[in-house]
Design an enzyme around this catalytic site. Sequence first.
Site, mmCIF file in Angstrom:
data_model
loop_
_atom_site.group_PDB
_atom_site.id
_atom_site.type_symbol
_atom_site.label_atom_id
_atom_site.label_comp_id
_atom_site.label_asym_id
_atom_site.label_seq_id
_atom_site.Cartn_x
_atom_site.Cartn_y
_atom_site.Cartn_z
ATOM 1 N N ASP A 151 0.818 -1.212 0.000
ATOM 2 C CA ASP A 151 0.000 0.000 0.000
ATOM 3 C C ASP A 151 0.849 1.259 0.000
ATOM 4 O O ASP A 151 2.014 1.246 0.410
ATOM 5 C CB ASP A 151 -0.965 -0.002 1.204
ATOM 6 C CG ASP A 151 -0.236 -0.086 2.538
ATOM 7 O OD1 ASP A 151 0.685 -0.904 2.656
ATOM 8 O OD2 ASP A 151 -0.577 0.693 3.445
ATOM 9 N N GLU A 164 -0.065 -1.194 5.589
ATOM 10 C CA GLU A 164 0.945 -0.673 6.513
ATOM 11 C C GLU A 164 0.650 0.772 6.907
ATOM 12 O O GLU A 164 0.841 1.153 8.051
ATOM 13 C CB GLU A 164 2.346 -0.766 5.898
ATOM 14 C CG GLU A 164 3.481 -0.463 6.875
ATOM 15 C CD GLU A 164 3.749 1.017 7.081
ATOM 16 O OE1 GLU A 164 4.198 1.398 8.167
ATOM 17 O OE2 GLU A 164 3.495 1.818 6.155
ATOM 18 N N GLU A 165 0.159 1.538 5.950
ATOM 19 C CA GLU A 165 0.009 2.982 6.199
ATOM 20 C C GLU A 165 -1.145 3.310 7.145
ATOM 21 O O GLU A 165 -1.249 4.425 7.640
ATOM 22 C CB GLU A 165 -0.181 3.732 4.866
ATOM 23 C CG GLU A 165 0.966 3.556 3.868
ATOM 24 C CD GLU A 165 2.261 4.236 4.297
ATOM 25 O OE1 GLU A 165 2.267 4.895 5.351
ATOM 26 O OE2 GLU A 165 3.257 4.089 3.574
ATOM 27 N N ASP A 201 11.480 -0.233 5.999
ATOM 28 C CA ASP A 201 10.519 0.839 5.802
ATOM 29 C C ASP A 201 11.011 2.134 6.420
ATOM 30 O O ASP A 201 10.277 2.870 7.059
ATOM 31 C CB ASP A 201 9.160 0.427 6.389
ATOM 32 C CG ASP A 201 8.027 1.250 5.804
ATOM 33 O OD1 ASP A 201 8.225 1.853 4.739
ATOM 34 O OD2 ASP A 201 6.959 1.304 6.419
HETATM 35 ZN ZN LIG Z 1 6.247 2.626 4.348
#
Ligand SMILES: [Zn+2]
Length: 410
Positions: A98, A164-165, A191
């Site tokens: 994402d 993830e966001e 990340d």
């Molecule tokens: Zn990220």
Amino acid sequence: MNMQSQNIFSEIEKQKNEITNALMELIRIPAIAPENNGQGESTKAEKLMQMLKPIGFDKIEHFDADDTRVPSGKRPNIIVYCYGQNPSEKLWIITHLDIVPAGEESLWTITKPFEPTIKEGRIYGRGSEDNAHSMIASVFAVKALKNLGIKPKRTIALAFVADEEQGSEYGIQHLIKEGLFKKDDLIIVPDGGNENGSFIEIAEKSALWLRIRTIGKQTHASRPSQGLNAHRIGMEYAIALDKMLHQKYSLKDAYFDPPESTFEPTKKDKNVDAVNIVPGEDIAYVDCRILPNYDVEEILNNINRLANEFEKKTGAIIKIEIVQKAVAPKPTDVDAEVVTMLQEAIRKTRGIEPKLGGIGGGTCAAYFRKIDIPAVVWSTVDETAHQPNENTKIENLINDTKTYAYLATS
Ligand SMILES: [Zn+2]
């Protein structure tokens, strides 16, 4: 550097164009969360599957999470394995599908967010750095090994996750619930990182965001004694709180930058509409980033105790409301195998000395640290994520691919 590593590295160099094109293909397909009116990650996951299939991974698994808010009804999580000589040891590289929305499009001056372009050795487009860079690097590290017929030393597991966001409920947290990760797994969540890949993140601060509501009594400013000025009391409390926190929690930890906990008064809500009104209510906010050495609950108790003192002294009511509370888990041990392995790989592949450290914001490595699995955050990026003109350097992309291949085989 031994012969095998040199062969792997030149194989990666040979694939430079293919690596670059693969990253650009991913940028073309936005994968935005339903919270931001997006359709989720399914289309992008299908594209990625097309790239993965010809590589010849030993096993491909799907752990989709149901989500009725997206058209496909699913948030995809894909895991691919490349079995190692020692199959009981597993190295995970976990990247997310994402992306965040493009934001204000007029600020994208190099190219449109989803029309990737190369300029001066950089690939521009939303999601290029966050997180396609590391996703593509992990895929092509394994591809190079497969092309050369090299079996990695340990099993390599690449996870491509959703959500993830927006908090990882349908991604990493879903995989943890499925029981995929074991205590002695080696986990890298690429990340975040710095511009030359020398920074390995092993810790984070706790985040505590507070809304401080002071209630007095509104009145005309010409006769203040008939009311109770919430603004003045709110300011006095904020100053006293600021002093107390900085004095009491002044410990420094050299692993962090900045090395101390931070306590910052930030946002302020509007109060009255006119200059001649004494405010009956005052609302202020504080952003606290607290070293993991401190107990967040104890700090909260002290914040409330000080509020009670002010209430007694002034007759106002002071309410402390929690906007966000994310308690940092215990940092990853500096001697954990994943840390020492990565340090060695950075020394060998870059010729630089890696630095271990902590950061102020939460990362998804925290989910693993919470269940006592050591995890690190590492990649070589210029920190352009979530910004207009997000980009990633092709040179860093190739170098990270090499570092992963080195980690797999050393
Ligand atoms: Zn990220």
